[in-house]
Design a protein around this motif. Sequence first.
Motif, PDB file in Angstrom:
ATOM      1  N   ALA A   1       0.782  -0.982   0.051  1.00  0.00           N
ATOM      2  CA  ALA A   1       0.127   0.051  -0.033  1.00  0.00           C
ATOM      3  C   ALA A   1       0.939   1.267  -0.069  1.00  0.00           C
ATOM      4  CB  ALA A   1      -0.880   0.116   1.233  1.00  0.00           C
ATOM      5  N   LYS A   2       1.905   1.123   0.472  1.00  0.00           N
ATOM      6  CA  LYS A   2       2.922   2.290   0.400  1.00  0.00           C
ATOM      7  C   LYS A   2       3.808   2.406  -0.647  1.00  0.00           C
ATOM      8  CE  LYS A   2       2.877   2.453   5.770  1.00  0.00           C
ATOM      9  NZ  LYS A   2       3.713   2.365   6.937  1.00  0.00           N
ATOM     10  N   ALA A   3       3.897   1.497  -1.372  1.00  0.00           N
ATOM     11  CA  ALA A   3       4.776   1.515  -2.633  1.00  0.00           C
ATOM     12  C   ALA A   3       4.239   2.108  -3.716  1.00  0.00           C
ATOM     13  CB  ALA A   3       5.002  -0.024  -3.027  1.00  0.00           C
ATOM     14  N   THR A   4       5.170   2.464  -4.582  1.00  0.00           N
ATOM     15  CA  THR A   4       4.603   3.109  -6.009  1.00  0.00           C
ATOM     16  C   THR A   4       5.070   2.487  -7.232  1.00  0.00           C
ATOM     17  OG1 THR A   4       5.010   5.308  -4.846  1.00  0.00           O
ATOM     18  CG2 THR A   4       5.009   5.221  -7.214  1.00  0.00           C
ATOM     19  N   VAL A   5       4.234   2.458  -8.061  1.00  0.00           N
ATOM     20  CA  VAL A   5       4.374   1.728  -9.237  1.00  0.00           C
ATOM     21  C   VAL A   5       4.599   2.862 -10.400  1.00  0.00           C
ATOM     22  CG1 VAL A   5       3.456   0.205 -11.087  1.00  0.00           C
ATOM     23  CG2 VAL A   5       3.225  -0.206  -8.808  1.00  0.00           C
ATOM     24  N   TYR A   6       5.794   2.895 -11.119  1.00  0.00           N
ATOM     25  CA  TYR A   6       6.020   3.776 -12.263  1.00  0.00           C
ATOM     26  C   TYR A   6       6.030   3.047 -13.540  1.00  0.00           C
ATOM     27  CZ  TYR A   6       7.892   6.878  -8.378  1.00  0.00           C
ATOM     28  OH  TYR A   6       8.025   7.608  -7.223  1.00  0.00           O
ATOM     29  N   THR A   7       5.602   3.520 -14.630  1.00  0.00           N
ATOM     30  CA  THR A   7       5.395   2.883 -15.796  1.00  0.00           C
ATOM     31  C   THR A   7       5.501   3.692 -16.879  1.00  0.00           C
ATOM     32  OG1 THR A   7       3.839   1.146 -16.885  1.00  0.00           O
ATOM     33  CG2 THR A   7       2.830   2.923 -15.511  1.00  0.00           C
ATOM     34  N   SER A   8       5.883   3.432 -17.982  1.00  0.00           N
ATOM     35  CA  SER A   8       5.915   4.033 -19.187  1.00  0.00           C
ATOM     36  C   SER A   8       4.706   4.380 -19.766  1.00  0.00           C
ATOM     37  CB  SER A   8       6.751   3.612 -20.251  1.00  0.00           C
ATOM     38  OG  SER A   8       6.139   2.239 -20.571  1.00  0.00           O
ATOM     39  N   GLY A   9       3.434   3.555 -19.461  1.00  0.00           N
ATOM     40  CA  GLY A   9       2.055   4.027 -19.932  1.00  0.00           C
ATOM     41  C   GLY A   9       1.205   3.254 -19.147  1.00  0.00           C
ATOM     42  N   GLU A  10       0.082   4.374 -18.860  1.00  0.00           N
ATOM     43  CA  GLU A  10      -0.997   4.083 -17.915  1.00  0.00           C
ATOM     44  C   GLU A  10      -1.406   2.665 -18.178  1.00  0.00           C
ATOM     45  OE1 GLU A  10      -5.190   5.777 -16.641  1.00  0.00           O
ATOM     46  OE2 GLU A  10      -4.397   6.385 -18.742  1.00  0.00           O
ATOM     47  N   HIS A  11      -1.687   1.945 -16.875  1.00  0.00           N
ATOM     48  CA  HIS A  11      -2.330   0.554 -16.945  1.00  0.00           C
ATOM     49  C   HIS A  11      -3.515   0.226 -17.720  1.00  0.00           C
ATOM     50  CE1 HIS A  11       0.328   0.480 -13.403  1.00  0.00           C
ATOM     51  NE2 HIS A  11      -0.396  -0.226 -12.458  1.00  0.00           N
ATOM     52  N   CYS A  12      -3.220  -1.044 -18.511  1.00  0.00           N
ATOM     53  CA  CYS A  12      -4.692  -1.460 -19.255  1.00  0.00           C
ATOM     54  C   CYS A  12      -5.705  -1.822 -17.969  1.00  0.00           C
ATOM     55  CB  CYS A  12      -4.168  -2.591 -20.038  1.00  0.00           C
ATOM     56  SG  CYS A  12      -3.684  -4.030 -19.331  1.00  0.00           S
ATOM     57  N   PRO A  13      -6.825  -2.207 -18.553  1.00  0.00           N
ATOM     58  CA  PRO A  13      -7.638  -2.624 -17.483  1.00  0.00           C
ATOM     59  C   PRO A  13      -7.120  -4.068 -16.663  1.00  0.00           C
ATOM     60  CG  PRO A  13      -8.815  -1.915 -19.424  1.00  0.00           C
ATOM     61  CD  PRO A  13      -7.397  -2.110 -19.783  1.00  0.00           C
ATOM     62  N   MET A  14      -6.566  -4.922 -17.426  1.00  0.00           N
ATOM     63  CA  MET A  14      -6.220  -6.222 -16.734  1.00  0.00           C
ATOM     64  C   MET A  14      -5.016  -5.936 -15.644  1.00  0.00           C
ATOM     65  SD  MET A  14      -3.610  -9.193 -18.345  1.00  0.00           S
ATOM     66  CE  MET A  14      -2.451  -7.970 -18.833  1.00  0.00           C
ATOM     67  N   CYS A  15      -4.210  -4.895 -15.952  1.00  0.00           N
ATOM     68  CA  CYS A  15      -3.058  -4.434 -14.936  1.00  0.00           C
ATOM     69  C   CYS A  15      -3.414  -3.648 -14.071  1.00  0.00           C
ATOM     70  CB  CYS A  15      -2.049  -3.811 -15.814  1.00  0.00           C
ATOM     71  SG  CYS A  15      -1.143  -4.717 -17.031  1.00  0.00           S
ATOM     72  N   ALA A  16      -4.719  -2.829 -14.375  1.00  0.00           N
ATOM     73  CA  ALA A  16      -5.195  -1.918 -13.335  1.00  0.00           C
ATOM     74  C   ALA A  16      -6.033  -2.825 -12.055  1.00  0.00           C
ATOM     75  CB  ALA A  16      -6.067  -0.891 -13.649  1.00  0.00           C
ATOM     76  N   ALA A  17      -6.575  -3.981 -12.726  1.00  0.00           N
ATOM     77  CA  ALA A  17      -7.280  -4.727 -11.603  1.00  0.00           C
ATOM     78  C   ALA A  17      -6.420  -5.407 -10.727  1.00  0.00           C
ATOM     79  CB  ALA A  17      -8.083  -5.559 -12.513  1.00  0.00           C
ATOM     80  N   ALA A  18      -5.424  -6.095 -11.485  1.00  0.00           N
ATOM     81  CA  ALA A  18      -4.304  -6.775 -10.648  1.00  0.00           C
ATOM     82  C   ALA A  18      -3.570  -5.782  -9.438  1.00  0.00           C
ATOM     83  CB  ALA A  18      -3.260  -7.054 -11.556  1.00  0.00           C
ATOM     84  N   HIS A  19      -3.293  -4.576  -9.818  1.00  0.00           N
ATOM     85  CA  HIS A  19      -2.834  -3.519  -9.070  1.00  0.00           C
ATOM     86  C   HIS A  19      -3.997  -3.186  -7.809  1.00  0.00           C
ATOM     87  CE1 HIS A  19      -0.421   0.315  -8.404  1.00  0.00           C
ATOM     88  NE2 HIS A  19      -1.464   0.523  -7.628  1.00  0.00           N
TER      89      HIS A  19
END
Length: 162
Positions: free
Chosen positions: A74-92
């Motif tokens: 919960a305290k971590a940050t995910v950095y990414t070159s492109g906004e999450h797709c729905p699959m990755c957002a759900a996993a997040h």
Amino acid sequence: MVNEADIKHLQRCIALATEALELGDEPFGSVLVAANGEVLFEDHNHVASGDQTRHPEFEIARWAAENMSSEARAKATVYTSGEHCPMCAAAHGWVGLGRIVYVSSSEQLAAWLTELGVQAAPVRALPIREVVPNAVVDGPVSGLFEQVHDLHRRFHGSSSSA
């Protein structure tokens, strides 16, 4: 608000996306950073293998679930070159990761792919907050997303500019 430390991690994401491109894969890269600033995990796209779920954001969620406490996630940050797709957002969201900072948005990517004549993805692009309503999200980042746009032009074999 994106700060200097965020920019440093986002630049690493672009480097990972470039690495993916050089390996013949779609240009996406992501980094997981602990609350103390330690880089815990990083990856790039591996969809050229034929498994379209091998997105770096999804790999981060899997790694975090196996290696971090729920409080640390919960305290971590995910950095990414492109906004999450729905699959990755759900996993997040399911794993309970914290803040997301991305260079380019799904809306930008969709426009770029249309401009390049690329067929639409089989899953509709949605903003992260459409999938994870309470997500803390920053992006896109002006001054960096142009680099990601160039990577996508290179991947899709076009030298057109926008």
